[in-house]
Write a protein that holds these residues in place. Structure first.
Motif, PDB file in Angstrom:
ATOM      1  N   ARG A 226      -4.671   1.264  10.720  1.00 57.95           N
ATOM      2  CA  ARG A 226      -5.312  -0.047  10.624  1.00 57.95           C
ATOM      3  C   ARG A 226      -4.639  -0.918   9.560  1.00 57.95           C
ATOM      4  N   VAL A 227      -4.537  -2.190   9.885  1.00 50.86           N
ATOM      5  CA  VAL A 227      -3.957  -3.183   8.989  1.00 50.86           C
ATOM      6  C   VAL A 227      -4.862  -4.411   9.006  1.00 50.86           C
ATOM      7  N   GLU A 228      -4.816  -5.172   7.940  1.00 49.24           N
ATOM      8  CA  GLU A 228      -5.594  -6.407   7.871  1.00 49.24           C
ATOM      9  C   GLU A 228      -4.685  -7.571   8.220  1.00 49.24           C
ATOM     10  N   VAL A 229      -5.035  -8.293   9.268  1.00 49.49           N
ATOM     11  CA  VAL A 229      -4.238  -9.426   9.732  1.00 49.49           C
ATOM     12  C   VAL A 229      -5.169 -10.621   9.899  1.00 49.49           C
ATOM     13  N   ASN A 249      -1.936  -8.702   5.411  1.00 49.83           N
ATOM     14  CA  ASN A 249      -2.272  -8.407   4.019  1.00 49.83           C
ATOM     15  C   ASN A 249      -1.325  -7.304   3.554  1.00 49.83           C
ATOM     16  N   TRP A 250      -0.225  -7.694   2.969  1.00 50.10           N
ATOM     17  CA  TRP A 250       0.825  -6.749   2.606  1.00 50.10           C
ATOM     18  C   TRP A 250       0.389  -5.820   1.478  1.00 50.10           C
ATOM     19  N   ASN A 255      -0.586  -0.267  -0.093  1.00 53.23           N
ATOM     20  CA  ASN A 255      -1.446   0.731  -0.732  1.00 53.23           C
ATOM     21  C   ASN A 255      -1.790   1.866   0.228  1.00 53.23           C
ATOM     22  N   ARG A 256      -2.077   1.543   1.488  1.00 52.77           N
ATOM     23  CA  ARG A 256      -2.406   2.577   2.468  1.00 52.77           C
ATOM     24  C   ARG A 256      -1.206   3.476   2.746  1.00 52.77           C
ATOM     25  N   MET A 257      -0.022   2.886   2.791  1.00 55.95           N
ATOM     26  CA  MET A 257       1.170   3.679   3.075  1.00 55.95           C
ATOM     27  C   MET A 257       1.551   4.575   1.907  1.00 55.95           C
ATOM     28  N   ARG A 258       1.049   4.263   0.711  1.00 53.68           N
ATOM     29  CA  ARG A 258       1.385   5.061  -0.471  1.00 53.68           C
ATOM     30  C   ARG A 258       0.292   6.049  -0.859  1.00 53.68           C
ATOM     31  N   GLN A 259      -0.799   6.071  -0.118  1.00 59.03           N
ATOM     32  CA  GLN A 259      -1.927   6.885  -0.570  1.00 59.03           C
ATOM     33  C   GLN A 259      -1.675   8.388  -0.496  1.00 59.03           C
ATOM     34  N   LEU A 260      -0.709   8.823   0.294  1.00 62.19           N
ATOM     35  CA  LEU A 260      -0.430  10.261   0.422  1.00 62.19           C
ATOM     36  C   LEU A 260       0.946  10.629  -0.134  1.00 62.19           C
ATOM     37  N   VAL A 261       1.463   9.803  -1.043  1.00 62.55           N
ATOM     38  CA  VAL A 261       2.807  10.040  -1.561  1.00 62.55           C
ATOM     39  C   VAL A 261       2.917  11.399  -2.244  1.00 62.55           C
ATOM     40  N   ASP A 262       1.942  11.777  -3.050  1.00 63.52           N
ATOM     41  CA  ASP A 262       2.016  13.063  -3.755  1.00 63.52           C
ATOM     42  C   ASP A 262       2.056  14.228  -2.778  1.00 63.52           C
ATOM     43  N   GLU A 263       1.197  14.172  -1.750  1.00 64.75           N
ATOM     44  CA  GLU A 263       1.172  15.235  -0.747  1.00 64.75           C
ATOM     45  C   GLU A 263       2.470  15.258   0.061  1.00 64.75           C
ATOM     46  N   GLU A 264       3.007  14.071   0.342  1.00 66.84           N
ATOM     47  CA  GLU A 264       4.263  14.002   1.090  1.00 66.84           C
ATOM     48  C   GLU A 264       5.413  14.586   0.281  1.00 66.84           C
ATOM     49  N   ASP A 265       5.444  14.288  -1.020  1.00 69.08           N
ATOM     50  CA  ASP A 265       6.500  14.839  -1.871  1.00 69.08           C
ATOM     51  C   ASP A 265       6.408  16.362  -1.953  1.00 69.08           C
ATOM     52  N   LEU A 266       5.192  16.894  -2.070  1.00 67.18           N
ATOM     53  CA  LEU A 266       5.009  18.344  -2.120  1.00 67.18           C
ATOM     54  C   LEU A 266       5.463  18.983  -0.814  1.00 67.18           C
TER      55      LEU A 266
END
Length: 294
Positions: A226-229, A249-250, A255-266
């Motif tokens: 989902r995105v806000e347009v 709404n960039w 923020n949504r695309m970065r919410q799992l960065v820690d899990e993705e890095d692991l």
């Protein structure tokens, strides 16, 4: 199972793959995407279509290697198979005789720009293409872009060409000089699409961006994409992937695309540890260790 019939490294961390998928090829349209799953433990990965051949029954994607799923995909070779390909998904890009059109692209976004330019030219548009990259080694398929476009401008962030800078800077200059643009299409990383949208906003030229954020089912049921347009919630998988860049709404998208960065890095570190032998093989053919080119 879907067989890989072509694989090539186009630029640092950027790979082109071609798959045998006759049903997808027969229905594909510019702007659509597919969702790929490498194996039974793989995530569902949205990838924009970079081309298709209805006679041969093949589809093409260009992807940037930046995580576990894309590293898994990059470790495969010609003749190997992926478990799933679903598509074509999303609404096709609106193609009409707009008049003067700018196609801005960079990185993996060069891929889906190729069929888009073809369709826009077939509709009678005058197409000006601007492609950006950090340096010359990040530019690929220049011959295709030049053959298809009425004008091709290459802008390089390292200043090593006659038009230094980025696509957003080119568009600001282009429109400030009074040159006409009836529509702008942008394909690339979210940051690139955001700054191009901001560059065109003062000139009130409609700017269409292609959003393929995290997805699960790709049919609008899960809500992950989902995105806000324009102040409303939209789903990139079924309402998009094309949206008006001036209405996105960039901040919330980022923020949504970065919410799992820690899990993705692991996840990536664990996969690299278990599959170091595959990485060694990949690195003999190209650099797979970089980050986003911008």
């Amino acid at each position: 199972m879907y067989r890989i019939c072509k694989k090539e490294i186009l630029a640092p961390n950027i790979i082109h793959m071609r798959f045998e998928a006759p049903r997808i090829a027969g229905a594909a349209r510019p702007g659509q995407f597919l969702i790929l799953r490498v194996d039974e433990r793989g995530e569902r990965l949205p990838l924009s279509l970079a081309g298709w051949d209805t006679e041969r029954g093949t589809v093409d994607v260009v992807f940037y290697v930046l995580g576990t799923s894309t590293m898994k995909l990059a470790s495969l070779k010609e003749g190997d198979c992926v478990l799933n390909l679903a598509g074509p998904l999303g609404e096709p890009t609106e193609i009409s005789h707009f008049g003067e059109v700018i196609c801005a692209c960079g990185c993996f976004g060069i891929g889906p720009t190729i069929p888009l330019i073809k369709a826009l030219k077939d509709a009678g548009n005058h197409v000006v293409t601007v492609v950006e990259g950090r340096g010359r080694s990040f530019i690929f398929w220049e011959d295709r872009l030049r053959d298809l476009s009425d004008e091709l401008h290459i802008v390089l962030g390292d200043g090593s060409c006659s038009e230094p800078g980025w696509a957003n800077e080119f568009i600001s200059r282009y429109l400030a000089e009074g040159k006409r643009a009836d529509r702008i299409f942008v394909h690339g990383c979210p940051f690139m699409m955001m700054v191009v949208s901001e560059a065109s906003r003062p000139f009130e030229v409609r700017t269409v961006v292609s959003l393929t954020p995290l997805m699960v089912d790709g049919t609008g049921m899960c809500g992950a994409c989902r995105v806000e347009v324009g102040g409303e919630t939209r789903f990139a998988c079924v309402d998009g992937p094309d949206f008006d860049g001036h209405l996105v709404n960039w901040r919330t998208l980022t923020n949504r695309m970065r919410q799992l960065v820690d899990e993705e890095d692991l996840s990536q570190r664990l996969w690299e540890r278990r599959n170091w032998h595959r990485l060694v093989q990949i690195q003999t053919n190209g650099n797979m260790n970089g980050r986003c080119y911008r």
